[in-house]
Design a protein around this motif. Structure first.
Motif, short mmCIF file in Angstrom:
data_model
loop_
_atom_site.label_atom_id
_atom_site.label_comp_id
_atom_site.label_asym_id
_atom_site.label_seq_id
_atom_site.Cartn_x
_atom_site.Cartn_y
_atom_site.Cartn_z
N GLY A 1 0.65 -1.13 0.08
CA GLY A 1 0.04 -0.06 -0.05
C GLY A 1 0.80 1.17 0.08
O GLY A 1 0.20 2.28 0.39
N LYS A 2 1.98 1.23 -0.36
CA LYS A 2 3.11 2.30 -0.47
C LYS A 2 3.26 2.82 -1.81
O LYS A 2 3.49 1.91 -2.82
CB LYS A 2 4.33 2.03 0.03
N ASN A 3 3.08 3.89 -2.00
CA ASN A 3 3.34 4.67 -3.50
C ASN A 3 4.73 4.66 -3.79
O ASN A 3 5.50 5.11 -3.10
CB ASN A 3 2.58 5.99 -3.55
N LEU A 4 4.99 3.99 -4.93
CA LEU A 4 6.34 3.91 -5.28
C LEU A 4 6.51 4.76 -6.61
O LEU A 4 5.48 5.12 -7.12
CB LEU A 4 6.81 2.71 -5.55
N THR A 5 7.78 4.99 -7.12
CA THR A 5 8.03 5.61 -8.14
C THR A 5 7.57 4.81 -9.39
O THR A 5 7.35 3.48 -9.43
CB THR A 5 9.54 6.18 -8.50
N LEU A 6 7.22 5.32 -10.59
CA LEU A 6 7.17 4.70 -11.88
C LEU A 6 7.98 3.62 -12.25
O LEU A 6 7.97 2.63 -12.41
CB LEU A 6 6.67 5.43 -13.13
N ALA A 7 9.33 4.21 -12.05
CA ALA A 7 10.46 3.44 -12.12
C ALA A 7 10.56 2.35 -11.55
O ALA A 7 10.84 1.04 -11.86
CB ALA A 7 11.88 4.12 -12.32
N HIS A 8 10.21 2.43 -10.33
CA HIS A 8 10.22 1.28 -9.24
C HIS A 8 9.06 0.31 -9.56
O HIS A 8 9.42 -0.89 -9.67
CB HIS A 8 10.16 1.66 -8.04
N ASN A 9 7.87 0.75 -9.79
CA ASN A 9 6.88 -0.15 -10.26
C ASN A 9 7.00 -0.98 -11.38
O ASN A 9 6.71 -2.00 -11.59
CB ASN A 9 5.41 0.72 -10.34
N LYS A 10 7.76 -0.20 -12.48
CA LYS A 10 7.88 -0.92 -13.71
C LYS A 10 8.93 -1.96 -13.44
O LYS A 10 8.89 -3.23 -14.12
CB LYS A 10 8.54 0.02 -14.68
N ARG A 11 9.97 -2.01 -12.54
CA ARG A 11 10.78 -3.06 -12.17
C ARG A 11 9.94 -4.13 -11.41
O ARG A 11 10.27 -5.47 -11.97
CB ARG A 11 11.96 -2.76 -11.14
N LEU A 12 9.19 -3.69 -10.55
CA LEU A 12 8.44 -4.82 -9.96
C LEU A 12 7.31 -5.55 -10.77
O LEU A 12 7.22 -6.97 -10.77
CB LEU A 12 7.39 -4.31 -8.77
N GLU A 13 6.89 -5.17 -11.82
CA GLU A 13 6.07 -5.45 -12.90
C GLU A 13 6.76 -6.44 -13.76
O GLU A 13 6.49 -7.40 -14.07
CB GLU A 13 5.65 -4.25 -14.02
N ARG A 14 8.10 -6.06 -14.34
CA ARG A 14 8.95 -6.88 -15.05
C ARG A 14 9.08 -8.35 -14.27
O ARG A 14 9.21 -9.26 -14.86
CB ARG A 14 10.27 -6.28 -15.62
N ALA A 15 9.61 -7.98 -12.85
CA ALA A 15 9.84 -9.32 -12.02
C ALA A 15 8.74 -10.11 -11.86
O ALA A 15 8.65 -11.40 -11.85
CB ALA A 15 10.47 -8.87 -10.72
N ALA A 16 7.38 -9.40 -11.81
CA ALA A 16 6.09 -10.24 -11.74
C ALA A 16 6.04 -11.21 -12.86
O ALA A 16 5.65 -12.23 -12.98
CB ALA A 16 5.13 -9.29 -11.35
N MET A 17 6.20 -10.46 -14.24
CA MET A 17 6.01 -11.01 -15.37
C MET A 17 6.99 -12.37 -15.51
O MET A 17 6.63 -13.47 -15.95
CB MET A 17 5.93 -10.29 -16.63
N ARG A 18 8.03 -12.29 -15.10
CA ARG A 18 8.97 -13.31 -15.12
C ARG A 18 8.63 -14.39 -14.09
O ARG A 18 8.80 -15.72 -14.64
CB ARG A 18 10.50 -12.79 -14.86
N TYR A 19 8.08 -14.05 -13.11
CA TYR A 19 8.02 -14.97 -12.11
C TYR A 19 6.34 -15.93 -12.49
O TYR A 19 6.40 -16.84 -12.74
CB TYR A 19 7.42 -14.39 -10.68
N LEU A 20 5.49 -15.05 -13.31
CA LEU A 20 4.42 -15.63 -13.66
C LEU A 20 4.53 -16.47 -14.91
O LEU A 20 4.09 -17.87 -15.01
CB LEU A 20 3.26 -14.65 -14.11
N ARG A 21 5.39 -16.11 -15.62
CA ARG A 21 5.72 -17.09 -16.94
C ARG A 21 6.62 -18.31 -16.37
O ARG A 21 6.32 -19.47 -17.04
CB ARG A 21 6.61 -16.31 -17.92
N ALA A 22 7.60 -18.13 -15.47
CA ALA A 22 8.33 -19.29 -14.90
C ALA A 22 7.29 -20.21 -14.46
O ALA A 22 7.80 -21.53 -14.37
CB ALA A 22 9.55 -18.87 -14.02
#
Length: 148
Positions: free
Chosen positions: A43-64
């Motif tokens: 529930g903490k607001n992060l920067t767009l750049a930080h959120n984009k890194r989280l997004e890429r990591a999540a996509m890798r996890y879901l694909r794996a």
């Protein structure tokens, strides 16, 4: 535990496809599953750049893990605030696991009949129903204008 004001915000969320025009049934495929945000963990607001890194990591996890998903936005009614989210066809237990894995405080569960309920990821709060049908919380974009 989720603070009351944040819980209230979660109860007034709307959803929208990341594509120009896509009905909610295209995203859900008429299957039960979860809508889980990938941005702003705990529930903490992060920067767009930080959120984009989280997004890429999540996509890798879901694909794996071989987990199917569709991307969508979750946000307020005019989408002036929105977070990248995913719809994952899954059970309620799997939804809770994924929500916890992505460090989210809550997630939405969409039943086969497309009834939307809000759940606390740690199950410290009881679920509440958000909408009798996902269509009532789904915003369709046409160009730059959202239709309500």
């Amino acid at each position: 535990m989720i603070e009351e004001t944040l819980w209230q915000i979660y109860q007034h969320s709307y959803f929208q496809s990341t594509c120009r025009v896509m009905p909610c049934q295209t995203v859900t495929g008429h299957r039960a599953g979860a809508i889980i945000s990938l941005w702003n963990p705990h529930g903490k607001n992060l920067t767009l750049a930080h959120n984009k890194r989280l997004e890429r990591a999540a996509m890798r996890y879901l694909r794996a893990q071989g987990i199917a998903y569709k991307r969508l936005w979750g946000g307020n009614e005019d989408m002036s605030y929105r977070e990248l989210s995913i719809f994952v066809p899954c059970s309620l237990q799997q939804a809770q696991h994924l929500s916890t894995h992505f460090k989210q405080l809550a997630f939405y569960y969409v039943s086969v009949r497309e009834r939307v309920s809000l759940h606390c990821s740690k199950q410290t709060k009881p679920m509440c129903f958000i909408s009798k049908h996902l269509k009532k919380r789904w915003l369709v974009r046409h160009g730059r204008i959202s239709l309500f």
